[in-house]
Design an enzyme around this catalytic site. Sequence first.
Site, PDB file in Angstrom:
ATOM      1  N   GLY A 200     -10.632   0.094  -4.313  1.00 29.96           N
ATOM      2  CA  GLY A 200     -10.727  -1.314  -3.945  1.00 29.96           C
ATOM      3  C   GLY A 200      -9.397  -1.992  -3.750  1.00 29.96           C
ATOM      4  CB  CYS A 201      -6.003  -0.819  -4.288  1.00 27.58           C
ATOM      5  SG  CYS A 201      -4.346  -1.455  -4.421  1.00 27.58           S
ATOM      6  N   GLY A 202      -6.060  -3.363  -2.035  1.00 32.29           N
ATOM      7  CA  GLY A 202      -5.564  -3.742  -0.725  1.00 32.29           C
ATOM      8  C   GLY A 202      -4.063  -3.869  -0.662  1.00 32.29           C
TER       9      GLY A 202
ATOM     10  N   PRO B 250      -6.206   2.507  -5.968  1.00 34.73           N
ATOM     11  CG  PRO B 250      -7.008   0.928  -7.472  1.00 34.73           C
ATOM     12  CD  PRO B 250      -5.741   1.467  -6.888  1.00 34.73           C
TER      13      PRO B 250
ATOM     14  CB  CYS C 232      -2.426  -1.141  -5.202  1.00 32.45           C
ATOM     15  SG  CYS C 232      -4.144  -1.639  -5.351  1.00 32.45           S
TER      16      CYS C 232
END
Length: 276
Positions: A108-110, A106, A112
């Site tokens: 905001g995923c760093g 998604p 994931c």
Amino acid sequence: MHVPVQAIDRESWRDGVASEGARLIPEETPLALTYNGGTYAVMMGTPQNLEDFAVGFSLDEGIIKSVDEIKSLEVVRLDDGIELRMWLASEDAGRISERRRHIAGPTGCGICGIDSIAEAVRPAAVVPQGTSFTPQQIMAAMQAIAPLQAINMQTRAVHAAAFWSPSNGIVALREDVGRHNALDKLAGALARSRTDASNGIVLLTSRVSVEMVQKTAAIGAPVLVAVSAPTALAVRTAEAAGITLIAIARSDGFEVFTHQGRVTAIRAQEIIDVVA
């Protein structure tokens, strides 16, 4: 058509009074990163500076060690997203399986989708000593970001990552709805322009989590400055990587969490000049 900003009609209420009109808001779209015909990850991001994103993501993920390992890069715009199609030399393609993600990421995923704790907290690269900076330089660098955030000035809804050097000021700035994407785009821009990051500062308009430190270390910058606070793991990672982590950088000052020796009231060259 994939554009970074869209004008959307909406109803606005102010002081109990309704009005209608349009607001500019940032776009986000699925960005599929593929290597040698296979999909590695699908991230949500702003459809701008996509070549930079593809290169920076590849470097920061450890898929490639140099931009030269990407033999071809094509941005393929589809009806429901964008594919960043890359081909690597066969001897480089083996790294893909070592760092492959398994789920979509998604906005905001760093980190994931990685499948082990060890991978999530992997040691960051150790950066070179680089140079030192005065508090005035650090403040000036942060203040230089806002006027260059074209999308954010329209929407007030995106993050930025920038690189500043004493001789050139802001060398590059990239924006995205995802803070990790913005930093990946910056990494790609610096790599594609063959910019040496060892004597400059990475600037962030976001908080500092561990993956932001890992990406900064991959870039090779000795100093990371952000407007918001870091996590404890980010501080420990920066300490181990030799990065000077500066956070809560506002108009009235900042806080230095690691390797404070790079922040000095007088720069080394100025000391030499005084002694001479």
